[in-house]
Scaffold this active site. Sequence first.
Site, short mmCIF file in Angstrom:
data_model
loop_
_atom_site.label_atom_id
_atom_site.label_comp_id
_atom_site.label_asym_id
_atom_site.label_seq_id
_atom_site.Cartn_x
_atom_site.Cartn_y
_atom_site.Cartn_z
CG HIS A 20 4.12 1.21 -2.53
ND1 HIS A 20 4.05 1.79 -0.99
CD2 HIS A 20 3.18 1.91 -3.24
CE1 HIS A 20 3.35 2.78 -1.04
NE2 HIS A 20 2.69 2.98 -2.33
CG ASN A 66 -9.20 1.39 7.62
OD1 ASN A 66 -10.35 1.01 7.78
ND2 ASN A 66 -8.51 1.51 8.79
N GLY A 69 -11.11 5.94 5.69
CA GLY A 69 -10.12 6.31 6.68
C GLY A 69 -8.42 5.75 6.62
CB THR A 84 -3.57 7.14 8.37
OG1 THR A 84 -3.45 5.92 8.92
CG2 THR A 84 -4.91 7.84 8.91
CG HIS A 96 -2.28 -0.95 6.33
ND1 HIS A 96 -2.19 -0.04 5.42
CD2 HIS A 96 -3.18 -0.78 7.27
CE1 HIS A 96 -2.83 1.09 5.90
NE2 HIS A 96 -3.50 0.64 7.09
CB CYS A 105 5.73 4.09 1.20
SG CYS A 105 4.97 2.64 2.35
#
Length: 114
Positions: free
Chosen positions: A46, A87, A93, A95, A100, A4
């Site tokens: 995480h 998102n 979307g 990515t 976040h 990550c």
Amino acid sequence: MEDCIFCKIIAGDIPSQKVYEDEYVLAFRDVNPVCAFHVLVVPKIHICCANKITEENSLYVAKIFEAIAKITKAEGIAEDGYRVINNCGTHGGQTVKHLHFHILGGEQLPMNIL
Ligand code: AMP
Ligand code: ZN
């Protein structure tokens, strides 16, 4: 999480332009800014996406929004306003699969995106 990118930034293994940090939260400038002020705020654990926010980890989300208030004030964009975007998943979307929140501001943002 080993693969990550945001966990690596939190660990200091990948450099970032840090704007704020506390026990729960790290905020850094987006490497590909879409407006004058573009900062990402991430939890220091995480959590892959908004779908995985639970009673056990939602303190991190509260701390993220406390941090957003501090960052925008310190950076001088609070008064004019800004947009916070998360998102989630494919249709959203997303990515990078580490929760976040984008802080967008520093200029008038288009009204035709959410
Ligand atoms: P999203 O589409 O919501 O998953 O947004 C991911 C964001 O992470 C994009 O705006 C990227 O420009 C940004 N990003 C990806 N890698 C980095 C990095 N190493 N440092 C800062 N921002 C990054
Ligand atoms: Zn991660």
